[in-house]
Structures are given as structure tokens and as C-alpha cells.
Design a protein around this motif. Structure first.
Motif, PDB file in Angstrom:
ATOM      1  N   GLY A  80     -43.195  26.390  39.391  1.00 15.11           N
ATOM      2  CA  GLY A  80     -44.439  25.544  38.804  1.00 15.11           C
ATOM      3  C   GLY A  80     -44.359  24.045  39.521  1.00 15.11           C
ATOM      4  N   ASN A  81     -44.525  23.248  38.645  1.00 13.91           N
ATOM      5  CA  ASN A  81     -44.414  21.842  39.046  1.00 13.91           C
ATOM      6  C   ASN A  81     -42.947  21.203  38.832  1.00 13.91           C
ATOM      7  OD1 ASN A  81     -47.210  21.650  39.814  1.00 13.91           O
ATOM      8  ND2 ASN A  81     -47.704  21.363  37.699  1.00 13.91           N
ATOM      9  N   SER A  82     -41.988  22.197  38.713  1.00 16.11           N
ATOM     10  CA  SER A  82     -40.689  21.589  38.602  1.00 16.11           C
ATOM     11  C   SER A  82     -40.419  20.976  39.762  1.00 16.11           C
ATOM     12  CB  SER A  82     -39.733  22.710  38.301  1.00 16.11           C
ATOM     13  OG  SER A  82     -39.837  23.158  37.031  1.00 16.11           O
ATOM     14  N   GLN A  83     -39.394  20.025  39.810  1.00 16.97           N
ATOM     15  CA  GLN A  83     -38.765  19.202  41.071  1.00 16.97           C
ATOM     16  C   GLN A  83     -37.336  19.099  40.768  1.00 16.97           C
ATOM     17  OE1 GLN A  83     -40.383  17.883  43.712  1.00 16.97           O
ATOM     18  NE2 GLN A  83     -38.502  17.287  44.472  1.00 16.97           N
ATOM     19  N   ALA A  84     -36.732  19.738  41.980  1.00 17.37           N
ATOM     20  CA  ALA A  84     -35.211  19.659  41.997  1.00 17.37           C
ATOM     21  C   ALA A  84     -34.875  18.333  41.918  1.00 17.37           C
ATOM     22  CB  ALA A  84     -34.638  20.378  43.350  1.00 17.37           C
ATOM     23  N   MET A  85     -33.752  17.919  41.243  1.00 13.84           N
ATOM     24  CA  MET A  85     -33.397  16.531  41.163  1.00 13.84           C
ATOM     25  C   MET A  85     -31.739  16.685  41.153  1.00 13.84           C
ATOM     26  SD  MET A  85     -35.853  15.122  38.296  1.00 13.84           S
ATOM     27  CE  MET A  85     -35.443  13.361  38.580  1.00 13.84           C
ATOM     28  N   TRP A  86     -31.036  15.522  41.638  1.00 11.11           N
ATOM     29  CA  TRP A  86     -29.657  15.664  41.809  1.00 11.11           C
ATOM     30  C   TRP A  86     -29.150  14.285  41.982  1.00 11.11           C
ATOM     31  CZ3 TRP A  86     -29.070  19.298  46.577  1.00 11.11           C
ATOM     32  CH2 TRP A  86     -29.850  18.556  47.738  1.00 11.11           C
ATOM     33  N   ILE A  87     -27.774  14.224  41.864  1.00 13.71           N
ATOM     34  CA  ILE A  87     -26.782  12.930  42.251  1.00 13.71           C
ATOM     35  C   ILE A  87     -26.083  13.847  43.307  1.00 13.71           C
ATOM     36  CG2 ILE A  87     -25.156  11.400  41.899  1.00 13.71           C
ATOM     37  CD1 ILE A  87     -26.259  11.295  38.966  1.00 13.71           C
ATOM     38  N   TYR A  88     -26.252  13.567  44.711  1.00 10.43           N
ATOM     39  CA  TYR A  88     -25.634  14.310  45.594  1.00 10.43           C
ATOM     40  C   TYR A  88     -24.602  13.499  46.578  1.00 10.43           C
ATOM     41  CZ  TYR A  88     -25.554  17.944  49.405  1.00 10.43           C
ATOM     42  OH  TYR A  88     -25.308  18.883  50.177  1.00 10.43           O
ATOM     43  N   ASP A  89     -23.574  14.130  46.871  1.00 14.44           N
ATOM     44  CA  ASP A  89     -22.601  13.487  47.838  1.00 14.44           C
ATOM     45  C   ASP A  89     -22.659  14.335  49.159  1.00 14.44           C
ATOM     46  OD1 ASP A  89     -20.527  11.770  48.450  1.00 14.44           O
ATOM     47  OD2 ASP A  89     -19.024  12.968  47.734  1.00 14.44           O
ATOM     48  N   GLY A  90     -23.393  14.808  49.389  1.00 10.93           N
ATOM     49  CA  GLY A  90     -23.827  15.558  50.841  1.00 10.93           C
ATOM     50  C   GLY A  90     -24.593  14.830  51.703  1.00 10.93           C
ATOM     51  N   ASN A  91     -24.834  15.213  52.864  1.00  6.13           N
ATOM     52  CA  ASN A  91     -25.525  14.704  53.948  1.00  6.13           C
ATOM     53  C   ASN A  91     -26.437  15.906  54.720  1.00  6.13           C
ATOM     54  OD1 ASN A  91     -23.706  16.191  55.426  1.00  6.13           O
ATOM     55  ND2 ASN A  91     -22.843  14.205  56.536  1.00  6.13           N
ATOM     56  N   GLU A  92     -26.439  17.036  54.310  1.00  5.36           N
ATOM     57  CA  GLU A  92     -27.105  17.978  55.357  1.00  5.36           C
ATOM     58  C   GLU A  92     -28.749  18.100  54.779  1.00  5.36           C
ATOM     59  OE1 GLU A  92     -24.655  20.639  52.450  1.00  5.36           O
ATOM     60  OE2 GLU A  92     -24.567  18.672  53.375  1.00  5.36           O
ATOM     61  N   HIS A  93     -29.049  17.309  53.763  1.00  2.00           N
ATOM     62  CA  HIS A  93     -30.360  17.763  53.415  1.00  2.00           C
ATOM     63  C   HIS A  93     -31.281  16.465  53.497  1.00  2.00           C
ATOM     64  CE1 HIS A  93     -29.592  21.430  51.213  1.00  2.00           C
ATOM     65  NE2 HIS A  93     -28.393  20.650  50.986  1.00  2.00           N
TER      66      HIS A  93
END
Length: 143
Positions: free
Chosen positions: A130-143
């Protein structure tokens, strides 16, 4: 264990956790996933998964998928990787089918996909939430 056979190789699928850290590191490095920078944590995270599936060409780990779950209602699939040399041969699809089969009937099966992975997961039956949005605190670099 199950097997996927094509004219070039036999891929064996496994639900065991007998996977050495070096095998995990090589697979994640080949896919350029930043979690490879934390090899011990990555290996432990996979081994501690609620469910873990892997694909093997003889003794080489060529694919892996895992699930984090409450065991009853919700499951999240954080990792699905297939070695670049083995992609587009049905290995990823088989890993997803194994994951989905294990959690069939759950209220929610979810994952986060981006880029080219979106079309792959749509072919595996996943839909945008739906209108959901992925959210995160991310320590990576490939996105």
C-alpha cells in the motif's frame, strides 16, 4: 534437502545451519553487501535466524535466505542472496518458495526490496505494501 538440476550443475538446497563463516563472507562479498564488513555478526545473525535456507553447488555456498519471525503471526525475510555467477537459474526463486512454504498461513510475510529486486519479488508473489514506506537506521552503503 531438495535438488535443482539443470544441464550444467546440480544445486542442493538445505535447511541446515552447517555453514562456515568463510562461505558466508565469500557469498556476501560477491554480492557487495556491506554486512560482510561485520563477518562475525553476519554469521551469527544467520545462524540465529528463525529459519535458514541455503543453496550449494557441491561444497560452494551459492545462495542463502533467512527469516526472522515470532513463530506464529509475522515473518520478515531480511536476506536473500544468490552468487552473481549463479543468478537467473531459478535458485533465488526456489529459496523464496522454501521460505514461503515454511510460513504459509502466516498473517504477514514481509521484506524490503529495492532496485532490480522489486521485479523479482513481484514474480514471487509479493506486492507493494500500500502506502507503507520502509524506514531504517542503516549502517550500510549499498542502497
Amino acid at each position: 534437502m531438495a535438488a535443482c538440476i539443470n544441464k550444467f550443475m546440480t544445486i542442493v538446497f538445505s535447511e541446515t545451519r552447517d555453514i562456515e563463516m568463510i562461505q558466508v563472507v565469500l557469498l556476501y562479498k560477491a554480492n557487495r553487501w556491506s554486512s560482510v564488513m561485520k563477518p562475525h555478526s553476519l554469521h551469527q545473525a544467520l545462524l540465529n535466524s528463525h529459519y535458514l535456507v541455503s543453496a550449494w553447488d557441491d561444497t560452494q555456498l551459492v545462495g542463502i535466505g533467512n527469516a526472522i519471525s515470532d513463530g506464529s503471526l509475522v515473518v520478515y525475510y531480511p536476506h536473500l542472496l544468490v552468487h552473481p555467477d549463479y543468478q537467473v537459474q531459478g535458485i533465488g526463486k526456489t529459496l523464496v518458495e522454501m521460505l514461503k512454504r515454511r510460513y504459509e498461513g502466516f498473517h504477514m510475510q514481509m521484506l524490503v526490496a529495492d532496485g532490480e529486486a522489486i521485479a523479482f519479488y513481484e514474480k514471487c508473489g509479493f506486492k507493494k505494501a500500500g502506502n507503507s514506506q520502509a524506514m531504517w537506521i542503516y549502517d550500510g552503503n549499498e542502497h
